[in-house]
Design an enzyme around this catalytic site. Sequence first.
Site, mmCIF file in Angstrom:
data_model
loop_
_atom_site.group_PDB
_atom_site.id
_atom_site.type_symbol
_atom_site.label_atom_id
_atom_site.label_comp_id
_atom_site.label_asym_id
_atom_site.label_seq_id
_atom_site.Cartn_x
_atom_site.Cartn_y
_atom_site.Cartn_z
ATOM 1 N N GLU A 1 0.810 -1.303 0.010
ATOM 2 C CA GLU A 1 0.246 -0.018 0.075
ATOM 3 C C GLU A 1 0.803 1.394 0.177
ATOM 4 O OE1 GLU A 1 -2.971 -0.488 -0.287
ATOM 5 O OE2 GLU A 1 -3.016 -2.685 0.076
ATOM 6 N N CYS B 1 -2.399 8.731 3.445
ATOM 7 C CA CYS B 1 -2.035 8.404 2.056
ATOM 8 C C CYS B 1 -3.488 8.443 1.130
ATOM 9 C CB CYS B 1 -1.988 6.609 2.334
ATOM 10 S SG CYS B 1 -3.139 5.756 3.199
HETATM 11 P P1 NAP Z 1 8.678 4.927 4.021
HETATM 12 O O1 NAP Z 1 9.878 5.540 4.475
HETATM 13 O O2 NAP Z 1 8.675 3.934 2.664
HETATM 14 O O3 NAP Z 1 8.635 3.735 5.266
HETATM 15 C C1 NAP Z 1 7.574 2.647 5.520
HETATM 16 C C2 NAP Z 1 8.203 1.680 6.171
HETATM 17 O O4 NAP Z 1 9.267 1.142 5.682
HETATM 18 C C3 NAP Z 1 8.656 2.058 7.748
HETATM 19 O O5 NAP Z 1 8.238 1.160 8.846
HETATM 20 C C4 NAP Z 1 10.318 1.997 7.268
HETATM 21 O O6 NAP Z 1 10.952 1.757 8.702
HETATM 22 C C5 NAP Z 1 10.348 0.785 6.552
HETATM 23 N N1 NAP Z 1 11.670 0.639 5.866
HETATM 24 C C6 NAP Z 1 12.315 1.351 5.077
HETATM 25 N N2 NAP Z 1 13.278 1.206 4.645
HETATM 26 C C7 NAP Z 1 13.366 -0.397 4.705
HETATM 27 C C8 NAP Z 1 14.126 -1.493 4.323
HETATM 28 N N3 NAP Z 1 15.050 -1.312 3.849
HETATM 29 N N4 NAP Z 1 13.693 -2.780 4.828
HETATM 30 C C9 NAP Z 1 12.726 -2.808 5.722
HETATM 31 N N5 NAP Z 1 11.926 -1.728 6.232
HETATM 32 C C10 NAP Z 1 12.155 -0.522 5.581
HETATM 33 O O7 NAP Z 1 7.447 5.572 4.487
HETATM 34 P P2 NAP Z 1 6.730 6.523 5.493
HETATM 35 O O8 NAP Z 1 7.856 7.689 5.541
HETATM 36 O O9 NAP Z 1 6.888 5.792 6.846
HETATM 37 O O10 NAP Z 1 5.502 6.837 5.231
HETATM 38 C C11 NAP Z 1 4.842 7.793 4.393
HETATM 39 C C12 NAP Z 1 4.584 7.292 3.144
HETATM 40 O O11 NAP Z 1 3.717 6.205 3.269
HETATM 41 C C13 NAP Z 1 3.967 8.311 2.238
HETATM 42 O O12 NAP Z 1 4.460 8.184 0.703
HETATM 43 C C14 NAP Z 1 2.506 7.786 2.328
HETATM 44 O O13 NAP Z 1 1.751 8.076 0.831
HETATM 45 C C15 NAP Z 1 2.561 6.219 2.376
HETATM 46 N N6 NAP Z 1 1.512 5.452 2.959
HETATM 47 C C16 NAP Z 1 0.715 4.867 2.433
HETATM 48 C C17 NAP Z 1 -0.398 4.418 2.981
HETATM 49 C C18 NAP Z 1 -1.225 3.298 2.274
HETATM 50 O O14 NAP Z 1 -2.160 2.457 3.083
HETATM 51 N N7 NAP Z 1 -1.298 3.126 0.963
HETATM 52 C C19 NAP Z 1 -0.616 4.395 4.319
HETATM 53 C C20 NAP Z 1 0.172 5.411 4.833
HETATM 54 C C21 NAP Z 1 1.312 5.930 4.213
HETATM 55 P P3 NAP Z 1 11.767 2.871 9.255
HETATM 56 O O15 NAP Z 1 10.885 4.179 9.449
HETATM 57 O O16 NAP Z 1 12.401 2.245 10.407
HETATM 58 O O17 NAP Z 1 12.538 3.308 8.291
#
Ligand code: NAP
Length: 688
Positions: free
Chosen positions: A255, A294
């Site tokens: 997602e 999101c």
């Molecule tokens: P993100 O930076 O992509 O991180 C998402 C998750 O992935 C976090 O738990 C992060 O952990 C983890 N992660 C990052 N690199 C990783 C790796 N190499 N291996 C394993 N896990 C890893 O996103 P975010 O900044 O938290 O959220 C914002 C984004 O999410 C926005 O673009 C938003 O649109 C999207 N979003 C989508 C939805 C949906 O339902 N579609 C819902 C909410 C948000 P760490 O924090 O420890 O790096």
Amino acid sequence: MKLESFAQGRWQPGADEGNALLSAVNGVPVARISSAGLDFAGMVAYARNVGGAGLRRLTFHQRAAMLKALAKGLMEHKRDFYSLSTSTGATRADSWIDIDGGISTLFVYSSKGRRELPNDQVLVDGPAEIVSRKGSFVGQHIFTPMRGVAVHINAFNFPCWGMLEKLAPTLLAGMPAIVKPASSTAYLTELMVRRIIELDILPEGALQLICGSTGDLLGLLDCQDVVSFTGSKTTADKLRQHPNIIANSVRFAAETDSLNCAVLGPDAVSGTPEFDLYVDEIIGEITSKAGQKCTAIRRIIAPRESSAALVSVLAERLSQVRVGNPANKDIDMGALASLAQREEVRERVRELAAEGEIVFGDTQKFDVIDADPEKGAFFAPVLLHCENPGTASAPHDVEAFGPVATVLPYDDLDQAARLAHRGAGSLAGSIYTHDDEVARALALELAPYHGRLVLINRDCAAESTGHGSPLPHLVHGGPGRAGGSEELGGIRGVKHYMQRTALQGSPATLTAVTNHWIRGGHQHEPAVHPFMLTFEELQIGDTLNTAEREITIADIEKFADLSGDHFYAHMSEADATRNPFFDGRVAHGYFIVSAAAGLFVHAPFGPVLANYGLDNLRFTQPVYPGDRLKVRLSCKQKTYRAEHGYGEVRWDTEVTNQDGEIVAAYDVLTMVATADKMREIMGTQESG
Ligand code: NAP
């Protein structure tokens, strides 16, 4: 406070100092986070061998009861969750979406699990498929829980809901989970997991938590594991290309981000209720959770002739938004999740402004109430306008994950749809019109590009759940940029953690495997009428073959008088014969069902408490006066309702004529008392 991971049944701090997590409101350290030293291989083995085995021993109903107990238990600790949630920058209203929204997802899955799933460990999918001429070899699809672990990687914006919306369907399916919250707000998820573990409701190993990075976890997964990711598209793309995920075809759901649109219909000009509803929704979506949703509206697609009025009213409304300390009841919008996030949103606004004009807001200068604007991650709403959205790319490509949206004028409905498509796949879209032709035209154009579409007008607005709210009953997800996956959607979401298998074999064998009687399976005629058997005594396949009854013209006329149904096909030989389906007067279908009940029902008091409906009723042949009907009734499925002391019994029913042709087929649904319930009823009667 040093956050701890919950691994292999115990709380474990990281082996090093880790990173500081700062309050979004005042920059004060809230916790430190590190997963250094965690034994990820041990966690996976523990989930598979202990958690999965424990969950699979339970039926769907037992797992559903567990979710309800969990939801009730978490309700008792809401005050603690709300209090800590403020540090994430969330207002009370934002926290309500996260905390109450998450807990209510558990309640909904509990209720759906009990109502829509069997009290069994296997889920039958659809009817049996007849794949042989004589019916001795049939097919039946089933779902069984995957044998591995579900790894949930969540985004920072909903530390509670994000966890619970994935956990509810996973546990209901019978799969254990390892939850990895986003670091910046992991302290709130950690607190909720602590309370879940203390409640001691889940089987051992059903839930583990990683605070910090996932180390080598993704490299340890195999074909029985699932990764369910929420976050940015960039991270999703990286993780789904992990060599081990590809090599083992590990099920990977994503997602991701989304340039969601809201389209104003040409009829919804200024002064109409739909125009006002559109404005309210946009303001709500920009400010709720400081735009860090999101599903938030990023692209405001409106008729060109309405766009000036729209910009003016949106700017006026945004000027009234009070930004500041989320603990202060007078503010409308709290902070972004971190100072780094604020920098990120500023950069994205710069990219958007290269192809549009900022018509409201300033990314640097704005008032902040009751907080230090330098130390807290505050950011005031920004509205942009892009004069030529057809040729621009930034508004369709750049996601500013904050209180930012762009007005995109369109010239005709076709262009509105083309602009919507430019989002390249979105989680949610909405359409504001009171013209149902416009609604249909846009809905059919937009649907393939969206996971969810909300059609709002004056008739439904008061009860609408809004553009940006995913509901546990409805699918959440979307094609393309939104990740290409689906979550939630009621029981659909449970199936993402199960394997669908097409079983093929004899009806009797497949009946034994599924606990679901299949036509052609063994039939036993019990010594007494099956309606005299308690729920426990009744066996799948127990069958009653009734005597015959002849249908007469007098029956048809009496039924017509009694019911008031004097349709010509029952009453007039000449008219009935003109009908291409009939050779003369026919019996009412509902009379056949009633006459069938007259044949199979056992009148004296017994364990059958009530008939609560029919499923899948089909009339397959006309019934003429003189036809002789009989019924076969077979116990098809038993579902025990622990909370009521009775069970639901589904009876496969076929009504045949004197030539052995099936004239009607359906499932009769009854409630049948257990032996204990019968004793209770008889005891009450005696004492009464
Ligand atoms: P993100 O930076 O992509 O991180 C998402 C998750 O992935 C976090 O738990 C992060 O952990 C983890 N992660 C990052 N690199 C990783 C790796 N190499 N291996 C394993 N896990 C890893 O996103 P975010 O900044 O938290 O959220 C914002 C984004 O999410 C926005 O673009 C938003 O649109 C999207 N979003 C989508 C939805 C949906 O339902 N579609 C819902 C909410 C948000 P760490 O924090 O420890 O790096």
